[in-house]
Design a protein around this motif. Sequence first.
Motif, PDB file in Angstrom:
ATOM      1  N   PHE A   1     -22.846 -34.285 -21.504  1.00  0.00           N
ATOM      2  CA  PHE A   1     -21.556 -34.738 -22.117  1.00  0.00           C
ATOM      3  C   PHE A   1     -21.495 -36.064 -22.558  1.00  0.00           C
TER       4      PHE A   1
ATOM      5  N   CYS B   1     -21.861 -39.359 -20.658  1.00  0.00           N
ATOM      6  CA  CYS B   1     -22.768 -39.454 -19.516  1.00  0.00           C
ATOM      7  C   CYS B   1     -23.693 -40.877 -20.046  1.00  0.00           C
TER       8      CYS B   1
ATOM      9  N   SER C   1     -21.284 -29.066 -24.318  1.00  0.00           N
ATOM     10  CA  SER C   1     -20.506 -30.132 -23.202  1.00  0.00           C
ATOM     11  C   SER C   1     -19.961 -29.206 -21.928  1.00  0.00           C
TER      12      SER C   1
ATOM     13  N   ASP D   1     -18.121 -31.318 -20.295  1.00  0.00           N
ATOM     14  CA  ASP D   1     -16.934 -31.817 -19.713  1.00  0.00           C
ATOM     15  C   ASP D   1     -15.888 -31.657 -21.159  1.00  0.00           C
TER      16      ASP D   1
ATOM     17  N   ARG E   1     -12.620 -33.631 -22.100  1.00  0.00           N
ATOM     18  CA  ARG E   1     -12.803 -34.939 -23.098  1.00  0.00           C
ATOM     19  C   ARG E   1     -13.635 -34.729 -24.540  1.00  0.00           C
ATOM     20  N   ASP E   2     -14.373 -33.821 -24.279  1.00  0.00           N
ATOM     21  CA  ASP E   2     -15.302 -33.640 -25.286  1.00  0.00           C
ATOM     22  C   ASP E   2     -14.951 -32.658 -26.465  1.00  0.00           C
TER      23      ASP E   2
ATOM     24  N   SER F   1     -18.192 -27.087 -27.392  1.00  0.00           N
ATOM     25  CA  SER F   1     -17.384 -27.259 -26.240  1.00  0.00           C
ATOM     26  C   SER F   1     -16.241 -26.195 -26.170  1.00  0.00           C
TER      27      SER F   1
ATOM     28  N   LYS G   1     -17.146 -31.736 -11.520  1.00  0.00           N
ATOM     29  CA  LYS G   1     -16.849 -32.860 -11.787  1.00  0.00           C
ATOM     30  C   LYS G   1     -16.677 -33.630 -10.347  1.00  0.00           C
TER      31      LYS G   1
ATOM     32  N   TYR H   1     -13.837 -40.223 -13.700  1.00  0.00           N
ATOM     33  CA  TYR H   1     -14.641 -39.054 -13.063  1.00  0.00           C
ATOM     34  C   TYR H   1     -15.882 -38.989 -13.910  1.00  0.00           C
ATOM     35  N   THR H   2     -16.842 -38.362 -13.364  1.00  0.00           N
ATOM     36  CA  THR H   2     -18.249 -38.109 -14.253  1.00  0.00           C
ATOM     37  C   THR H   2     -18.334 -36.719 -13.653  1.00  0.00           C
ATOM     38  N   VAL H   3     -19.565 -36.250 -14.526  1.00  0.00           N
ATOM     39  CA  VAL H   3     -19.844 -34.796 -14.281  1.00  0.00           C
ATOM     40  C   VAL H   3     -21.483 -34.556 -13.727  1.00  0.00           C
TER      41      VAL H   3
END
Length: 222
Positions: free
Chosen positions: A94, A97, A129, A131, A134-135, A155, A174, A181-183
């Motif tokens: 993503f 990242c 992706s 994510d 957002r992507d 995506s 997530k 947040y991150t993934v």
Amino acid sequence: MTNNSLNAVKTPAQKRGIAKTVALIVALMALFVAGFFHKMLQPRVMSEMELRVNGAVVFDNPRIIKDFSLTDQKGNAFKLENITGKWTIMFFGFTHCPDICPVTMAKLAQVYEKLDSRIAEQTQVVLVSVDPARDTPEKLTPYVAHFHEDFIGVSGDFLQTMQLTQNLNVAFRKVMLDNDYTVDHTGNIVIINPKGHYHAFIKPPFELARMITVYQSIVTTF
């Protein structure tokens, strides 16, 4: 009798025969040398054990991938048919990242540039992706182009993304942070053959020479 005398007594037919013999020997030597260098320039073929030692697992029976529906960075539909007809190197990551994804994408760009030209022509590199919120295509466009103009970024909605990852044994989730947040996701590189089947995967860490040799061996032995 001198050498000149010997040459003088040869008939025209004999001289033609000698010339043909010499020409044949020269031609055979040229073919041998050309064959030797051709073999030397061919991608190295690795055994199954060598592939595993170098982080690659090739399936005895490539796995079927169910159809899916995602969108590439140009806004075009990206489906199963888009990964048939050529080899696909697929990585799940993503754009937000901070480390693993950009490092891997940069490494894939190096690999892609150094592939045997015939193999490069039948290879595409795809970032999927994990994510999708957002992507968007607009976000993916500059991101993948930063690494290589030929790279594809895709995506889609969560369910379609999940369907593809489940087909390829890729996990992602997530992880909430303070106001963000991150993934977390699997870091393997997935190899899909021209039939659109899950053919192999390569585990990190990714070292340039090793990745090139492993991937070209997989393609060559298909």
